[in-house]
Structure formats: structure tokens, C-alpha cells
Design an enzyme around this catalytic site. Structure first.
Site, short mmCIF file in Angstrom:
data_model
loop_
_atom_site.label_atom_id
_atom_site.label_comp_id
_atom_site.label_asym_id
_atom_site.label_seq_id
_atom_site.Cartn_x
_atom_site.Cartn_y
_atom_site.Cartn_z
N LYS A 1 7.20 -0.54 7.05
CA LYS A 1 7.20 0.67 6.23
C LYS A 1 8.50 0.74 5.44
O LYS A 1 9.59 0.57 5.98
CB LYS A 1 7.01 1.92 7.09
N GLU B 1 0.83 -1.20 0.00
CA GLU B 1 0.00 0.00 0.00
C GLU B 1 0.86 1.25 0.00
O GLU B 1 1.99 1.24 0.48
CB GLU B 1 -0.90 0.01 1.25
N GLU C 1 -5.62 7.14 7.36
CA GLU C 1 -4.89 8.40 7.43
C GLU C 1 -5.70 9.45 6.69
O GLU C 1 -6.51 9.13 5.81
CB GLU C 1 -3.51 8.27 6.77
N LYS D 1 2.33 4.52 1.41
CA LYS D 1 2.53 5.10 2.74
C LYS D 1 2.37 6.61 2.62
O LYS D 1 3.21 7.29 2.04
CB LYS D 1 3.89 4.76 3.33
N ARG E 1 -2.81 10.06 11.28
CA ARG E 1 -3.57 8.84 11.58
C ARG E 1 -4.93 9.20 12.16
O ARG E 1 -5.06 10.08 13.01
CB ARG E 1 -2.77 8.01 12.59
N ARG F 1 -4.26 9.58 16.50
CA ARG F 1 -3.36 8.49 16.88
C ARG F 1 -3.29 8.35 18.41
O ARG F 1 -3.17 7.24 18.93
CB ARG F 1 -1.96 8.78 16.33
#
Length: 523
Positions: A394, A210, A261, A212, A217, A232
Site C-alpha cells: 500500500k 489499483e 471493499e 486504495k 473490507r 474483514r
């Protein structure tokens, strides 16, 4: 229980590096607390307030100058009741009323208690007793497995609530915690991956790849007509993000919990700088904006109603609940199917089980579109709420780590008079203490140098002629070319070519990367 007992325990925890000793001291205090005292005591030891924000910023607090009491007579219940009153203050004359309440509290507090209160109310109470440490103490005090406490906390999002259940009802009470729509849970976190190829190989190709995004968040809960949006750190920003609420209200479902996000886009559809997205979060909570001194590049801007260009666009990447069915323990493949069914085009773009060549092209495309890189996620993994694990990795063109600022040296040359060279640390998950891994002044702009010099004294724990040493409270994102073995630092590793990307006011110290993560980047 006397408030002084909490202060003494806090000081004892700060004074030792032994995790075992810290946990024992905290557990002893929790066992001694009355049932009604548990929630505030656990919150304070975690550096938080049971009431959340109470409208007392740094200027207000430092303006309260009252001689300390000679005898420690303040009780936990009295302090918590005054915090309740402060949280309820609003409207005309609220400033004077807050000052009256703070003066009453300060007048009854001894000098150590005043110091504790100041650090608690300014968010500067970091004593090694972060949530992970307090969770262990709760388990020890209640004589239950720590994993049960951690899971209950992840699901409740509130350690004081979890502690009350553990000490009142033990393991049986903890087992009753479930995902509750409307109550935010701790988000799952990603670990840095060495490379796209290695991450895909680790999961045998059974991955979701996906984009980033360089956004903020969000966790969205909908139960019928009731919709809530959380950050977050589980802060409720629903009132400040009406465009997100309206979008979720249109989804074809009755109840849903989404993770994702959000970011502001340019007219060309490219992501705006992270700081601009975060500025919307500040305006989502005016009280918070007044209390927090954000780093340069995080401006407080007018709300969305008057700043059309800063509309937030959500991209959801996980579905934790849908129409009465909890999906936390379901594999990502199943959660992804539920996500696509409910949010459609608002799901984050992804490749499922791609060939390596296709994934590499996708990586290049993500960077060209202005995104940070890729996320590689195991399709078989459940949602590990509150944890940073290898099942989400990530991948960026350069490594980045979220580290703690442990100190700063006074600069020279053009940086004379400014706090400049940063001492950087990673968390030791075993002791809760930071481990120094390097220094850098690279990437610091003039604005950041000025901000650091004004802000760092608020977090100061000691200083000498050359350096101001800080409590590990500030999280900074650091880019680096890698790490190397080094006997110079206690963790045995050092950063290579580290440079400051930005400060992360959206992250708490216990969300910083661990020394294990840093060591994992060794070649």
C-alpha cells in the site's frame, strides 16, 4: 476437563514472555481435552466464543454480582452449554433470562474463573495467546507441521474447527480443507510500501496498480441463490447490506467468491468518511451495535431503507472462486481476468504494467478523487489468505501503521483529567507480544480524549501515578513521517512525528502491523 484448567493455563500464558513456554502450556492443555471440549477451549484461549456473539454486553455483565464459589467444580462442557443457552435467548423477557443464566454461571465460578469469564465475554481476553500462537499449539499437540494448521485455518476461517481436525485426524484431515463457497476465509493483507517507484521496481513492472479506497473490507460468497457477505473479521452482515446482495445476485455466474471493499459515496461520487461506512456495518448487526462501544466518529445510523444517502457501493479487486474453479493458487493476472469477466464495472480501477510516469499520474488522480493512495500488487503472486506479505504493497502520501495501544498517560493543560499520550506497540511475530515503538497525543480530538478516558479502564492491566497500562486489545491507525533507529525502545526503532488517524474497531489485535514492518520503513 475442569474450567479451572483452562483459566490456569490462560494465566500461565499471560505470565511469561517466552513464546516456546506459551506454546508448550497451550499444547499440554489441548492434549488433555476431550474431543468435544476442543472447540470451546481453543475458542476461549483465542479470546472468542464458539457461539459468536451471545447478547451479553458490558452493562449486563457488570450487573451480575454474585459471591464466587469456593471450590473449582465447573466443567468446560457446562460452561459451553450455558453459552449455547445464552446464544439462543431472544424475544420478550430475554434480558431477564440472560441475567438468570449468567447468575447461574457466576454462582458456580471461583473468583479467578469469574474474572476470566468477564474478560472473555467482554472481548477483553488478550493474553498473548492470539490465533497465531494457538495455531502453533494446535500443531504441537497434534504433531503436525504448523504450516498445515495455518493453511487449514485460513481456509476454514475457524481455528476451533481446524484444531478438531488436527487432533482427530492429523495431517490427513488438515489436507482435506478446501475453499468452500459460503464459508469465509482469512483475507490477504498488504504491507506498507516505501514508495511507488520502489514497489514497481521490486516486481519488475509486472504489477497491477489499483486505487486504495478508504472503505470497509468485504468478502462475498454466492452459491446459486445463496449469497453471504462477510467483514474483514469474517462476521456475517448479509442481512444488513441488501444492496450488495442484490448486486451480486445479478452477476452472470453460478458460484463466486469475491474480495473487495465497500464504501458510502456523496452525491458527487466522492468517498464519505470511513466512519460513515463503518456505521452501516454496526446497523447490519443490531446486537453487535449494542455490545460494542465504538470510538467517536463511528455513529450508529438508521438502516439503508431509511437512509438512502448511505447506500454502499462495492469495488471488487479479487476473485477467489468462479463457477466451480478455485483460484487461490492462481496468479493475480489470472484472478484479475476472472474478476473482470464476472463483475465488469464493479471491479476496482487498475493500471496493468503501467509505465512509471503513468503510475505517478494515477497516484495523483487517486488522491484528488479522495482516496487514500494506491495498491501495488504482483501479477504473479497467488492469494496468500490470512497473511500480510510484500506481494501487496500500500502506497500513501504519508506512511500509516496499524498499532496496538499499550497504555496512556494522564494529560496536562487542556488535556488535564483525560487519558492522552498513547503508548504504541507493534506485534513481535516471533513471541506474539507487543513491542513499544513510540508515544503520541497528536491528532486526538476532544471527543477521542473523552472516549479514551471512558474506554481504557475496561482494558486496564495496571496503572501508576502517571499512566494506565492496557492489554494489547485496541488497534489504532497512526500516520508518521518515517521511523528512526532508537535505543530508547526495545525494538530499536522509534516513530517520527506520529499522529492518530483513527481507531480501527474493524481490526483484531493480530491484524496489527509487526515490528518487522516498522523496521522495514527505516531509511
Amino acid at each position: 476437563m475442569l474450567f479451572a484448567d483452562v483459566v490456569r493455563t490462560s494465566e500461565a500464558v499471560r505470565a511469561t514472555r517466552s513464546r516456546k513456554t506459551k506454546v508448550a502450556a497451550l499444547a499440554e492443555l489441548l492434549r488433555a481435552a476431550e474431543s468435544a471440549e476442543l472447540a470451546p477451549v481453543v475458542a476461549w484461549l483465542s479470546g472468542e466464543l464458539r457461539q459468536g456473539r451471545i447478547g451479553t454486553g458490558w452493562r449486563t455483565l457488570t450487573g451480575v454480582r454474585v459471591p464466587p464459589a469456593l471450590d473449582a467444580a465447573l466443567e468446560v462442557a457446562t460452561v459451553d452449554a450455558i453459552f449455547d443457552e445464552l446464544a439462543a435467548v431472544s424475544g420478550a423477557g430475554s434480558g431477564n433470562r440472560r441475567k438468570e443464566l449468567l447468575t447461574r454461571l457466576w454462582s458456580a465460578a471461583t473468583e479467578p474463573e469469574q474474572e476470566f469469564l468477564l474478560r472473555l465475554l467482554t472481548g477483553e481476553l488478550r493474553q498473548g495467546a492470539l490465533t497465531a500462537l494457538v495455531a502453533e499449539a494446535v500443531a504441537a499437540a497434534a504433531d503436525v507441521p504448523v504450516e498445515q494448521v495455518r493453511r487449514a485455518y485460513m481456509l476454514s476461517g475457524q481455528l476451533p474447527v481446524t484444531a478438531e481436525a488436527a487432533l482427530r485426524g492429523g495431517a490427513a484431515a488438515l489436507a482435506e480443507f478446501r475453499l468452500e463457497v459460503g464459508r469465509p476465509i482469512q483475507p490477504m493483507l498488504a504491507a506498507p510500501g516505501a514508495s511507488l517507484e520502489e514497489a514497481m521496481t521490486e516486481f519488475g513492472g509486472e504489477v497491477s496498480v489499483e486505487h486504495k479506497l478508504d472503505g470497509a473490507r468485504i468478502q462475498v460468497h454466492r452459491d446459486g441463490d445463496r449469497i453471504a457477505v462477510f467483514t474483514r473479521t469474517l462476521r456475517d452482515i448479509t442481512a444488513g447490506v441488501p444492496e450488495l446482495v442484490e448486486l451480486v445476485a445479478r452477476l452472470d455466474c453460478t458460484s463466486v467468491v469475491l474480495d473487495g471493499e465497500t464504501l458510502a459515496l456523496t452525491d458527487a461520487g466522492r468517498p464519505r468518511p470511513f466512519q460513515e461506512t463503518m456505521s452501516r456495518f454496526a446497523t447490519a448487526d443490531p446486537a453487535r451495535a449494542a455490545e460494542v462501544d465504538l470510538p467517536p466518529g463511528t455513529p450508529v445510523v438508521p438502516p439503508v431503507s431509511s437512509t438512502r444517502e448511505l447506500l454502499l457501493h462495492p469495488y471488487f479487486f479479487d476473485c477467489l472462486h468462479l463457477d466451480g474453479r478455485d483460484l487461490l493458487d492462481a496468479p493475480l493476472s489470472e484472478r484479475r481476468a476472472a474478476l473482470l469477466a464476472v463483475v465488469g464495472e464493479h471491479a476496482i480501477p487498475a493500471l496493468i504494467r503501467p509505465e512509471p510516469e503513468a503510475a505517478a499520474e494515477y497516484f495523483d488522480g487517486a488522491l484528488a478523487a479522495g482516496h487514500e493512495g494506491l495498491m501495488v500488487k504482483s501479477l504473479s503472486a497467488p492469494y496468500a489468505a490470512g497473511r500480510r506479505g510484500r506481494s501487496w504493497q500500500k502506497i500513501k502520501p504519508t506512511h500509516t501503521l496499524d498499532l496496538l495501544v499499550l497504555g496512556a498517560e494522564w494529560g496536562y493543560g487542556r488535556r488535564t483529567g483525560y487519558l492522552s499520550n498513547l503508548h504504541l506497540g507493534a506485534r513481535d511475530p516471533r513471541t506474539g507480544e507487543p513491542v513499544m515503538v513510540g508515544k503520541t497525543f497528536k491528532g486526538l480530538t476532544d471527543a477521542l480524549l473523552a472516549w479514551q478516558t471512558a474506554e481504557f479502564p475496561r482494558h486496564e492491566r495496571a496503572r501508576d501515578e502517571h499512566t494506565v497500562y492496557l492489554w494489547p486489545e485496541l488497534v489504532v491507525e497512526i500516520a508518521l513521517d518515517g521511523v528512526q533507529v532508537s535505543p530508547r525502545y526495545p525494538g530499536g526503532v522509534a516513530l517520527r512525528f506520529a499522529r492518530v488517524v483513527r481507531y480501527r474497531p474493524d481490526k483484531t489485535p493480530d491484524q496489527a502491523d509487526t515490528i518487522d514492518t516498522v523496521r522495514g520503513l527505516l531509511p
